[in-house]
Enzyme design. Structure first.
Site, PDB file in Angstrom:
ATOM      1  CB  CYS A 355     -93.613  77.189  73.332  1.00  9.44           C
ATOM      2  SG  CYS A 355     -94.746  78.321  72.543  1.00  9.44           S
ATOM      3  NE  ARG A 384    -103.891  80.119  73.163  1.00  6.24           N
ATOM      4  CZ  ARG A 384    -103.746  79.071  72.345  1.00  6.24           C
ATOM      5  NH1 ARG A 384    -104.609  78.890  71.349  1.00  6.24           N
ATOM      6  NH2 ARG A 384    -102.740  78.229  72.510  1.00  6.24           N
ATOM      7  CD  GLN A 402    -101.797  74.493  74.363  1.00  7.54           C
ATOM      8  OE1 GLN A 402    -100.835  75.092  74.823  1.00  7.54           O
ATOM      9  NE2 GLN A 402    -102.106  74.526  73.088  1.00  7.54           N
ATOM     10  CG  ASP A 404     -97.863  72.720  75.117  1.00  9.34           C
ATOM     11  OD1 ASP A 404     -97.823  72.184  74.005  1.00  9.34           O
ATOM     12  OD2 ASP A 404     -97.963  73.943  75.291  1.00  9.34           O
ATOM     13  CG  HIS A 406     -92.546  72.932  73.877  1.00 10.92           C
ATOM     14  ND1 HIS A 406     -93.424  73.203  74.906  1.00 10.92           N
ATOM     15  CD2 HIS A 406     -93.068  73.506  72.765  1.00 10.92           C
ATOM     16  CE1 HIS A 406     -94.434  73.917  74.435  1.00 10.92           C
ATOM     17  NE2 HIS A 406     -94.244  74.111  73.151  1.00 10.92           N
ATOM     18  CE  LYS A 489    -100.029  73.193  60.628  1.00 14.17           C
ATOM     19  NZ  LYS A 489    -101.045  73.803  61.499  1.00 14.17           N
ATOM     20  CG  HIS A 535     -93.934  74.050  69.103  1.00 10.87           C
ATOM     21  ND1 HIS A 535     -94.121  75.005  70.084  1.00 10.87           N
ATOM     22  CD2 HIS A 535     -92.988  74.549  68.263  1.00 10.87           C
ATOM     23  CE1 HIS A 535     -93.321  76.033  69.841  1.00 10.87           C
ATOM     24  NE2 HIS A 535     -92.626  75.779  68.752  1.00 10.87           N
TER      25      HIS A 535
END
Length: 669
Positions: A355, A384, A402, A404, A406, A489, A535
């Site tokens: 992000c 991670r 991911q 991902d 946004h 969320k 997100h």
């Protein structure tokens, strides 16, 4: 509730036994709070029964069984120190400080002792104590004493510690025999079943493991015993059957058998490599998702794997998430001939999230309300620093990708865009054969100090997500207090083929990062405004989603995802060329097809490719060659003979286009 309440001649105050004599009721909910069944109440208003088969009832049953386990351990090993013993999904565990690790023989002895405690019918009796009284009674339990000192800060205390201490009063539970003697006691918030007999025989001990106290490698390592508990023996057996089925479907086992991926020791724990067949499946997943995203108005971006520390200081990851990040890499440092630093270097970090980099793309130029909503997507690899004990195949790794996205939206666009996102997510997951979904809405609670942002923002953003969730028609559970500190969320959960629940996609509202990075857009009024960020990771991670699909299908993927979609097996060598021509026509249409020209006998070839879970085997002999036909053989062993070659090709191509799960002859009729 009225049909469960005792007759009117039962005087009040009364306890739960009088109000709810049904033996399936094992606890009470009084004004929303779980209480022991022995709790005395002054009114039936706000009092509800908790049955053993309800989610709360199962937790009470499992927590009580954990206490029986701990008592049994201390009967066998009196010097064992007690850690914590919470209920967990499908079971419970208890941690112990012991001089010698438990052995399988110990586990058998502990189980027999638990059976004796169950038969004894000891009562669970709750006592409120002061901190000093608890310390005096538990003077020989160092881990319990530490929890007392951390009372009120259970998130810092240890995972599962909330079953022991909270922000309120301390309580100890005594296990009292029929003679009125206290046989054992433990620091605990409860509630528990009325007596040990109510645990019944639907429980078992499952495994042992090591666990660091309070989850930190700096603390002593304890011995953890896991177990499971159910309302009946039949439900226990059904659970054990599910475990057996899950073991057969374990993605780590299937990954090796089907030659999909591996974790070479030379690379490091939690870092996977994808073999050609696994790469095909992953590629199909990514390509399908990419097509759908582009159709949905997303634009793909690409960002580096590493960044200077300033980025993660601005995003606050180096404050709130530093333990989950890999140590820094020092770049651009200069030294003289003696090794003295002449120029300080700059710390770089492997990115744990995508992000912040997407935010920088947004910030690269001025934005107008006419540019919004702006939808960025990326298959971004992140890193991670997971503890080695937490790693688990592809579902918990140190490097993963991911899918991902946004989105940058105006406040007015929030509900519409969140609706689009949720519809898109559900539609995509259905493409992969998942159908059973439910939603969780994580909201703020009344602990004001935990949250940032105005009450107005929380109200309209929570209402927007609630409207989105309700409009979906899916089951919705609202969870107060589980929101991120900056916004609510929606989490989407799905069930797989054997009934396990997996949390997949998240739709997270975030005004925090746009604030931290100073994002703006020019509104229709000509003034500067702050966008809201959404997100959204559809799969969560590609690795984890791959593992879920692999276990859901037990390796027998739908034909469109199968690494090898068709294999030709000649009855004898002379029919290989005939099948090769058919396979060439299939390959020209994009089908992953091949002919097995090996020296193995036909039956062995069939067994080999069935084991490899190839969805369609084409078999041909003299009759097929003479008649211009082919025979289909499927993963379940069923077969369809004499299909004209053109029809066979059309059926296969259509099955791929329709994303069919082809396991039997009926699937390709």
């Amino acid at each position: 509730m009225s049909d469960l309440i005792a007759p009117a001649d039962v005087p009040l105050p009364a306890d739960g036994f009088a109000l709810f004599p049904d033996r399936s009721v094992i606890a009470l909910r009084v004004d929303g709070e779980l209480k022991d069944l022995a709790t005395v109440v002054d009114t039936v208003e706000g009092v509800e029964p908790v049955t053993v088969s309800s989610p709360d009832g199962l937790n009470v049953l499992r927590h009580s069984t954990a206490h029986i386990l701990a008592q049994a351990v201390q009967r066998i090993r009196p010097q064992a120190n007690l850690g914590i013993g919470p209920p967990v999904t499908d079971g419970f565990y208890y941690d112990f400080g012991v001089d010698e690790p438990f052995t399988p023989e110990d586990l058998k002895a502990i189980k027999k002792e638990m059976e004796r405690i169950v038969r004894e019918g000891q009562r669970f009796v709750r006592r409120v104590v002061t901190d000093d009284e608890a310390r005096a009674e538990l003077a020989d339990e160092p881990f319990k004493l530490e929890l007392i000192g951390l009372k009120g800060g259970t998130k810092e205390a240890a995972e599962g510690a909330s079953v022991e201490v909270g922000a309120g009063e301390l309580t100890i539970y005594d296990n009292v025999t029929r003679d009125g003697e206290t046989a054992w006691k433990d620091l605990c918030r409860g509630p528990h079943v009325p007596n040990t007999r109510m645990v019944g025989n639907g429980w078992d001990l499952t495994r042992m493991a090591g666990a660091y106290w309070r989850g930190s490698e700096k603390n002593p390592q304890l011995q953890r015993i896991y177990g499971t508990a159910w309302p009946s023996k039949d439900e226990l057996r059904a659970y054990q059957h599910r475990l057996e089925e899950a073991a057969k479907r374990d993605h780590r086992k299937l990954g090796k058998e089907l030659d999909l991926f591996s974790f070479p020791e030379e690379i490091g724990s939690g870092l996977s490599v994808w073999h050609p067949r696994g790469g095909i499946v992953r590629g199909e997943m990514e390509q399908h998702a990419r097509r759908r995203h582009i159709e949905g108005g997303y634009t793909y971006v690409y960002t580096p794997h590493i960044s200077k520390e300033d980025l993660f200081l601005t995003s606050n990851h180096l404050v709130t998430y530093k333990d989950g990040m890999f140590p820094p890499i020092v770049m651009d440092e200069e030294r003289d001939a003696d090794g003295n630093i002449t120029k300080q270097g700059q710390d770089y970090y492997l990115k744990p999230m995508n992000c912040p980099m997407h935010i920088l793309i947004y910030k690269e130029r001025a934005r107008s309300y006419r540019d919004l909503p702006l939808r960025f997507a990326e298959n971004g690899t992140v890193y991670r620093n997971e503890l080695s004990g937490a790693l688990h195949g592809l579902t918990r790794v140190r490097g993963f990708t991911q899918d991902d996205s946004h989105l940058f939206v105006t406040p007015e666009q929030l509900e519409t865009e969140a609706t689009r996102v949720l519809e898109f997510v559900i539609s995509m997951l259905r493409d992969f054969g998942l159908e059973d979904f439910e939603l969780e809405l994580s909201m703020r609670d009344d602990e004001k100090e935990k949250w940032i942002g105005s009450d107005e923002f929380w109200q309209y953003s929570t209402d927007a997500l609630r409207n989105v969730a309700l409009a979906s028609g899916l089951k919705l559970t609202e969870v107060p207090g589980e929101a991120a500190f900056y916004g609510p969320k929606i989490d989407l959960k799905t069930k797989d083929a054997i009934g396990r629940t997996w949390q997949l996609s998240t739709v997270q509202v975030d005004p925090n990062l746009p604030e931290r990075f100073g994002l703006e857009y020019t509104g229709p009024d000509g003034e500067k405004h702050r966008p809201i960020m959404i997100h959204r990771a559809l799969f969560g991670s590609i690795e984890r989603f791959f593992a879920i699909l692999l276990e859901h299908y037990a390796g027998a993927f739908p034909v469109w995802l199968s690494p090898v979609q068709v294999v030709g097996i000649p009855v004898a060598e002379q029919y290989g060329d005939y099948l090769a021509d058919i396979v060439a026509r299939l390959r020209a249409k994009g089908v992953r097809a091949e002919v097995d020209h090996s020296d193995d006998r036909m039956q062995k070839k069939i067994r080999t490719h069935t084991t490899q879970k190839v969805p369609v085997q084409l078999i041909a002999g003299e009759q097929d060659r003479s008649g211009g036909t082919v025979s289909f053989r499927f993963r379940d062993g069923s077969q369809t003979n004499g299909i004209p070659v053109d029809d066979a090709i059309d059926k296969i191509v259509s099955a791929i286009a329709d994303r069919l799960l082809v396991n039997t002859a009926a699937d390709l009729a």
